[in-house]
Design an enzyme around this catalytic site. Structure first.
Site, PDB file in Angstrom:
ATOM      1  N   GLY A 167       0.806  -1.212   0.000  1.00  0.00           N
ATOM      2  CA  GLY A 167       0.000   0.000   0.000  1.00  0.00           C
ATOM      3  C   GLY A 167       0.837   1.259   0.000  1.00  0.00           C
ATOM      4  O   GLY A 167       1.280   1.740  -1.047  1.00  0.00           O
ATOM      5  N   CYS A 168       1.067   1.804   1.179  1.00  0.00           N
ATOM      6  CA  CYS A 168       1.710   3.113   1.282  1.00  0.00           C
ATOM      7  C   CYS A 168       3.193   3.087   0.921  1.00  0.00           C
ATOM      8  O   CYS A 168       3.722   4.085   0.431  1.00  0.00           O
ATOM      9  CB  CYS A 168       1.492   3.680   2.679  1.00  0.00           C
ATOM     10  SG  CYS A 168      -0.260   3.987   3.027  1.00  0.00           S
TER      11      CYS A 168
END
Length: 227
Positions: A167-168
């Protein structure tokens, strides 16, 4: 035309290990000056004892490794940046990302000042010199002062730690490369909920957007750095 997409019975971990073992793989390498970007080491994602539906542990020593390279960088006068995620009480700043679910564990229910928003107690943040940004979207660059901060400090290399890998970390790595930074991901310093997501994304990052390395490689570079 028939599909040319490759198929495999190998696990994501096995494919990652094969890619990393390839002696011919080229690297972007370290540049002249790095910054450590610690992406979202907050309790919502690092404390499965408190938040089992959203937190994860890959390497049990992740926080120790993050502290070590952050301290080494800071001691050499290099920037160390921390981000974490949170939203307004009414989640009006969560955008479409906050619309899929609405449970106590949903993204938009990480509220400013909450325990979910708080950094893991194990990380060593020096707020007198370390910028701390609250972000609302995956990338550490999106609507934060990170770009201008790095430009001012003439940084050309980013070392990314934190989570999640899929994700990030991935979003920040893609934005980092897109902005012209050499991007380094120490494998012991990133984590995800499932090994499939973790290793599949590390493979893709290594092949396209970043150098996935052992944390010792970062330590060795920092030891040699003279400013």
């Amino acid at each position: 035309m028939e599909s040319t997409m490759q198929t495999s019975d190998k696990t994501a971990r096995e494919i990652f290990e094969e890619v990393m073992a390839n002696p011919a793989r080229s690297k972007f390498g370290f540049g002249e000056k790095l910054a450590i970007i610690n992406v979202d080491p907050q309790k919502s994602y690092t404390r499965p004892d408190l938040f089992p539906k959203t937190a994860y542990i890959t390497d049990p020593n992740q926080m120790t490794h993050i502290n070590t390279i952050s301290t080494m960088a800071r001691d050499k006068g290099l920037p160390v940046v921390w981000t974490h995620v949170a939203y307004m009480e009414n989640a009006a700043d969560a955008g479409v990302w906050g619309t899929r679910t609405d449970t106590p564990d949903s993204l938009q229910n990480i509220k400013y000042g909450s325990e979910r928003h708080a950094f893991d107690d194990r990380v060593d943040i020096h707020e007198d010199v370390d910028p701390v940004y609250t972000k609302r979207m995956p990338s550490a660059f999106f609507e934060t002062p990170l770009q201008t901060f790095l430009t001012w400090h003439k940084v050309d290399t980013l070392v990314l730690t934190g989570g999640s890998t899929s994700g990030c970390i991935r979003a920040t790595a893609v934005d980092s490369l897109s902005r012209g930074y050499r991007t380094i991901i120490p494998v012991e310093c990133v984590a995800d909920k499932h090994e499939s997501y973790h290793f599949a994304n590390l493979t893709d990052l290594q092949l396209k957007y970043a150098d996935v390395v052992d944390v010792q490689d970062v330590k060795d570079w920092l030891i040699a750095y003279e400013g």
